[in-house]
Design a protein around this motif. Structure first.
Motif, PDB file in Angstrom:
ATOM      1  N   VAL A  32       0.843  -1.201   0.000  1.00  0.00           N
ATOM      2  CA  VAL A  32       0.000   0.000   0.000  1.00  0.00           C
ATOM      3  C   VAL A  32       0.877   1.249   0.000  1.00  0.00           C
ATOM      4  CG1 VAL A  32      -1.709   1.320   1.304  1.00  0.00           C
ATOM      5  CG2 VAL A  32      -1.947  -1.160   1.114  1.00  0.00           C
ATOM      6  N   ARG A  33       1.916   1.229   0.818  1.00  0.00           N
ATOM      7  CA  ARG A  33       2.836   2.374   0.859  1.00  0.00           C
ATOM      8  C   ARG A  33       3.549   2.544  -0.482  1.00  0.00           C
ATOM      9  NH1 ARG A  33       5.023   0.892   5.109  1.00  0.00           N
ATOM     10  NH2 ARG A  33       6.821  -0.228   4.270  1.00  0.00           N
ATOM     11  N   TRP A  35       2.505   1.640  -3.425  1.00  0.00           N
ATOM     12  CA  TRP A  35       1.553   2.128  -4.424  1.00  0.00           C
ATOM     13  C   TRP A  35       1.354   3.639  -4.290  1.00  0.00           C
ATOM     14  CZ3 TRP A  35      -0.554   1.017  -8.860  1.00  0.00           C
ATOM     15  CH2 TRP A  35      -1.716   1.687  -9.269  1.00  0.00           C
ATOM     16  N   ARG A  36       1.190   4.083  -3.056  1.00  0.00           N
ATOM     17  CA  ARG A  36       0.969   5.508  -2.830  1.00  0.00           C
ATOM     18  C   ARG A  36       2.195   6.345  -3.185  1.00  0.00           C
ATOM     19  NH1 ARG A  36      -2.022   4.671   3.078  1.00  0.00           N
ATOM     20  NH2 ARG A  36      -4.105   4.174   2.240  1.00  0.00           N
ATOM     21  N   GLU A 110      -9.995   5.266  -8.511  1.00  0.00           N
ATOM     22  CA  GLU A 110     -10.387   5.461  -7.117  1.00  0.00           C
ATOM     23  C   GLU A 110     -10.731   4.139  -6.438  1.00  0.00           C
ATOM     24  OE1 GLU A 110     -13.307   8.495  -4.592  1.00  0.00           O
ATOM     25  OE2 GLU A 110     -13.767   7.999  -6.690  1.00  0.00           O
ATOM     26  N   ASP A 113      -7.480   2.731  -5.053  1.00  0.00           N
ATOM     27  CA  ASP A 113      -7.031   3.502  -3.892  1.00  0.00           C
ATOM     28  C   ASP A 113      -7.897   3.211  -2.671  1.00  0.00           C
ATOM     29  OD1 ASP A 113      -5.072   4.680  -5.470  1.00  0.00           O
ATOM     30  OD2 ASP A 113      -6.292   6.437  -5.938  1.00  0.00           O
ATOM     31  N   ALA A 117      -6.732   1.110   0.766  1.00  0.00           N
ATOM     32  CA  ALA A 117      -6.869   1.725   2.086  1.00  0.00           C
ATOM     33  C   ALA A 117      -7.607   0.796   3.040  1.00  0.00           C
ATOM     34  CB  ALA A 117      -7.608   3.062   1.966  1.00  0.00           C
TER      35      ALA A 117
END
Length: 263
Positions: A32-33, A35-36, A110, A113, A117
């Protein structure tokens, strides 16, 4: 896509096939990190596994063979409760990751994302509950767990609307408040605060599901409430039984038009 940069689907598949609980949590947080931070390429075409990896030492039982949990404040009862919650949150990590890996490439950005999350939140929930189990001098995997929690994911592996309908089932919104109150009545304020945090996050997760389900229905010219009822009848066994947490469901964007006709 740069072949030297791993794809998001590569990272998701690797996390899904990580059975050790702590390693799965860390892999989920990292992807997740990454990807962001833009350290992963797009979705790619890496297939998702039919079933994620879980700990080898975890005993899985069919629903009918699960020991009945007794109510009360005994240590064994408390351990059984938190172990059950740990398993739900552990499987929820895989459900959120699989949602992105299986359907994200065909949905709006979206969608990816939002459900990444969700995966990060579920990993946090599991880590906090595992810490709670450690404080009770036990650990995840010390008791048998429900073996059928992944079944609904397998039944909806080809239909993103049906998988989103699983999110909108929202049973956690109904049962968590009573569990929280029972834990607090036993004098465990820290545990009650943890359950309230999970409840607040789950309201947000269901709201995300409602948003994407509604968008899908708009594109396909379906009534969200009617199509949800159709999918529930087609894919899920049993019925929704009251009482419902109407206020939490409404906060998540679920009107009574969705669930009262099938209760």
């Amino acid at each position: 896509m740069n072949p030297a940069v791993p794809s998001l689907s590569d990272a998701i598949r690797a996390a899904l096939l990580t059975g050790d609980p702590r390693s799965k949590v860390m892999a989920t947080r990292k992807l997740v990190r990454d990807w962001r931070m833009g350290r992963l390429a797009g979705h790619g075409d890496t297939p998702m596994p039919d079933k994620p990896a879980w700990p080898d030492y975890l005993e899985l039982l069919p629903p009918g063979r699960m020991p009945k949990r007794r109510r009360g404040g005994s240590e064994q009862t408390r351990i059984a409760l938190w172990h059950s919650l740990a398993h739900i949150e552990f499987v929820a990590i895989d459900l959120a990751l699989d949602m992105v890996g299986r359907f994200g490439a065909d949905m709006a950005p979206e969608f990816t994302d939002d459900f990444l999350a969700v995966a990060a939140d579920e990993a946090m929930h599991f880590a906090l509950i595992e810490r709670k189990l450690r404080a009770l001098l036990t650990h995840y995997g010390a008791l048998p767990a429900h073996g059928g929690l992944w079944e609904a994911a397998q039944l909806t592996s080809e239909d993103v609307a049906a998988r989103l309908a699983l999110v909108l089932e929202a049973r956690g919104l109904d049962v968590t408040p009573a569990t929280r109150d029972r834990v607090e009545a036993q004098g465990d304020r820290q545990g009650a605060r943890l359950l309230q945090r999970i409840l607040d996050d789950e309201i947000r997760h269901v709201r995300m599901g409602v948003k994407h389900f509604t968008k899908w229905c708009e594109i396909h010219q379906e009534s969200p409430a009617d199509h949800w009822k159709t999918l529930v009848a087609r894919h899920f066994h049993g019925t929704l039984r009251p009482p419902f947490n109407d206020s939490a469901r409404l906060a998540a964007g679920l009107s009574r038009d969705f669930y009262t006709p099938v209760a």
